[in-house]
Scaffold this motif. Structure first.
Motif, PDB file in Angstrom:
ATOM      1  N   TRP A  82       8.001  -4.585  -2.569  1.00  0.00           N
ATOM      2  CA  TRP A  82       6.814  -4.304  -3.386  1.00  0.00           C
ATOM      3  C   TRP A  82       5.583  -4.710  -2.623  1.00  0.00           C
ATOM      4  O   TRP A  82       5.686  -5.141  -1.474  1.00  0.00           O
ATOM      5  CB  TRP A  82       6.914  -4.963  -4.756  1.00  0.00           C
ATOM      6  N   THR A 127       1.341  -3.140  -6.179  1.00  0.00           N
ATOM      7  CA  THR A 127       2.285  -2.728  -7.228  1.00  0.00           C
ATOM      8  C   THR A 127       2.441  -3.816  -8.297  1.00  0.00           C
ATOM      9  O   THR A 127       2.999  -3.557  -9.354  1.00  0.00           O
ATOM     10  CB  THR A 127       3.685  -2.378  -6.671  1.00  0.00           C
ATOM     11  N   MET A 172       0.863  -1.844 -12.129  1.00  0.00           N
ATOM     12  CA  MET A 172       0.111  -1.201 -11.055  1.00  0.00           C
ATOM     13  C   MET A 172      -1.330  -1.706 -10.984  1.00  0.00           C
ATOM     14  O   MET A 172      -1.948  -1.950 -12.005  1.00  0.00           O
ATOM     15  CB  MET A 172       0.089   0.300 -11.320  1.00  0.00           C
TER      16      MET A 172
END
Ligand code: ATP
Ligand code: MG
Length: 592
Positions: A371, A375, A434
């Motif tokens: 990630w 994110t 997000m």
């Protein structure tokens, strides 16, 4: 398993071989049944909607059966461990939220926290979130200038720090921090009184109520502002929202497999996103005990913590694992850790050798996951129930759609369906964690999207079973004689040699083939860098990777430049090799 010192490994670790006695949270049925609305109900219940991450994390388990369980077990650099229960964490963060409100700070104001891993950091971050401030934890080893630029960019209104950090790093730049209204200082006994121009943390806390009635927070309200690691260039400020709690919750459950009675240790500092998403928020949401170690990496200390604290789930990083590997298996074998059942890693590609080291030395394979700061939480992971293919990042988590994309001749971004094809790793936008923007860089943010696809800037491929394999960052990929070479593949091949501790690979401009591959290699303790070793490494790499991909040059170095979050800075290896400007060095480990 060994030819001339090189190890040859199987391609897969079957989970039937695993020692775990705990049923994994994410099995095939849970994967099939996953839905965000159900997750949301699990996290928020049926009460009035309040997404405040500070309240969810610090208050969710503060009453009821877990109230007197340790939320944080703090291990000071020296001396006795201190437990902070869920109940105490709620009250302390309430006090700090009230103290901030009492200073006149309001929703949306910027709180920066510059402190080592001490309890006040956690009270500060959670209290700031409760009060609706936008919180930025900064890594305490930053020098004054990187601190100043970040506080200025983030228009910080209030800074929470410690006495020694204030003296060394803040006092010299205070006149150049015009947005800052308040500095709150955790006393360390050196000043004999409150430092001029600052507020004393303990006095503020004592004067504040331990009940805090914050207004409900909407899922789109800003929560954290996190700066990226600066591996590829100047760090970017990624803006996050409170609704990200749902990503933290779901990934804590499914990627880290947190269970009720776990003792969890995330080794990342809260100055980096891993250290807040998983060093603070996710374990608190799940009501498990988190180990907080104030000290820096030390192999012996780390093995001792795993044993003495009976850590059951451990989340760390490739750089730490490589350092443990470097320190030798003997040290590891002096300790037992019978409760350890799940080990995960993030931050950089995890070389297959490191996965196998876990299997052989800890008795557990290491589960890589992928990630980014952008994110907000884990997206692709090797989870507890899955077979592991060492070197692969695993499968997208439920609720996450990951794709490999390429641009066509007209610049359109199209999914690549053929397995094993390299392209950019993209995610279907819309997951709760997000980021919602780059601070002051709207255009850059917009460029991360093609329609509803978020483009990560990393290159990867997906195999026939759906597993994702990291190739390299788009900026680091080497183009040589028509081949696209990912540094990770070359580095992993070099790591197979028992003498090699770390490898960093770059492309060097070449008039004939475009770029040639050059590798920088550091060796394990006590191994001499001689010509025979270099020749053996070159020969092995050629055999393993083919002449087109293998390095043409290998330079043996004492260590590789890395970011303070532990990532190899290939851009710096390249700039130094080519005599080019070194760029932003604010996150360089050991830098100013
Ligand atoms: P900057 O964006 O400032 O250059 P950064 O990308 O290193 O810094 P982070 O957001 O901390 O900042 O790191 C995310 C990046 O780290 C990913 O985009 C990827 O390149 C790398 N990364 C993280 N986890 C993995 C992994 N499991 N395998 C491979 N790469 C990883
Ligand atoms: Mg990045």
């Amino acid at each position: 398993m060994s030819t001339n010192g090189w190890k040859v490994r199987p391609q897969i670790i079957r989970k039937a071989l695993s020692q775990s006695h705990v049923a994994p949270n994410l099995d095939a049925a849970a994967r099939a049944a996953f839905a965000w609305p159900a997750m949301r109900r699990e996290l928020l219940g049926d009460g009035p909607e309040d997404w405040n991450i500070g309240r969810l994390a610090a208050d969710r388990h503060a009453a009821g059966p877990r109230a007197s369980r340790a939320a944080l077990r703090w291990l000071p650099r020296e001396g006795e461990a201190r437990d902070i229960t869920f109940r105490e964490l709620r009250l302390a963060s309430n006090r700090f939220a009230n103290a901030l409100a009492g200073l006149g700070l309001r929703k949306g104001d910027g709180l920066f926290v510059l402190a080592g891993r001490i309890p006040e950091l956690y009270f500060g971050v959670l209290g700031g979130l409760k009060a609706g401030l936008t919180v930025t934890p900064l890594f305490s080893a930053f020098g004054p200038e990187p601190i100043r630029t970040r506080v200025e960019l983030g228009r910080g209104r209030v800074l929470l720090t410690t006495e020694s950090l204030f003296r060394r790093k803040i006092a010299p730049i205070l006149p150049r921090l015009p947005s800052l209204r308040h500095v709150v200082v955790v006393a360390e006994g050196g000043s004999g009184g409150v430092l001029p121009g600052t507020r004393d943390f303990a006095q503020l806390m004592e004067a504040a109520s331990d009940e805090f009635d914050g207004a409900p927070t909407a899922s789109e309200d800003r929560s954290l502002l996190h700066f990226t690691s600066g591996t590829t260039g100047t760090p970017k400020g990624a803006i996050h929202v409170h609704g990200a709690a749902l990503t933290h919750y779901a990934t804590g459950k499914f990627a880290l497999d947190l269970h009720d009675d776990d003792v969890f240790w995330c080794t990342a500092d809260p100055g980096w996103v891993t250290g807040t998403s998983y060093g603070i928020i996710a374990p608190l949401l799940h009501g498990v005990t988190s180990i907080i170690d104030e000290a820096d990496f030390d192999a012996e200390r780390w093995y001792r913590i795993l044993e003495e604290q009976a850590v059951s789930v451990w989340y760390t990083a490739p750089t730490a694992i490589r350092m443990l590997m470097k320190s030798g298996a003997e040290l590891a074998r002096q300790r037992r850790h019978p409760r350890l059942r799940f080990v995960a890693s993030v931050g950089e590609p995890l070389n297959p050798e490191a996965v196998w080291w876990g299997q052989e030395v800890l008795g557990l394979p290491i589960h890589d996951n992928w990630w980014q700061t952008e994110t907000g939480g884990i997206m692709i992971a090797n989870t507890a129930a899955m077979d592991i293919k060492p070197g692969s990042m695993g499968l997208p988590l439920p609720g996450t759609e990951a794709l490999i994309v390429r641009r066509d001749a007209d610049g359109r971004v199209l999914p690549v369906e053929t397995p094993d094809t390299e392209g950019e790793l993209a995610l279907r936008a819309g997951w709760p964690g997000m980021f919602r923007g780059y601070l002051d860089q709207d255009e850059r943010y917009r460029k991360c999207f093609a329609g509803d696809l978020y483009l990560s800037g990393d290159l990867a491929r997906r195999d026939g079973d759906g597993y994702f394999w990291f190739v390299g960052r788009a900026d680091d990929v080497i183009k040589s004689a028509g081949h696209l070479i990912g540094p990770f593949e070359v580095e992993s091949a070099l790591m197979e040699h028992p003498a090699v501790a770390e490898a960093g690979v770059i492309g060097k401009p070449d008039p004939v083939v475009g770029e040639v591959v050059k590798a920088f290699v550091s060796l394990k303790a006590g191994i001499a860098a001689d010509a025979a070793l270099r020749t053996a490494l070159l020969a092995h790499a050629r055999k393993r990777l083919g002449a087109a991909v293998a390095p043409k040059e290998i330079e043996i170095v004492a260590g590789l430049p890395r970011t303070r979050s532990g990532k190899i800075m290939r851009r710096l290896l390249k700039a130094r090799e080519l005599g080019l400007p070194e760029g932003d060095l604010s996150t360089l480990e050991g830098g100013a």
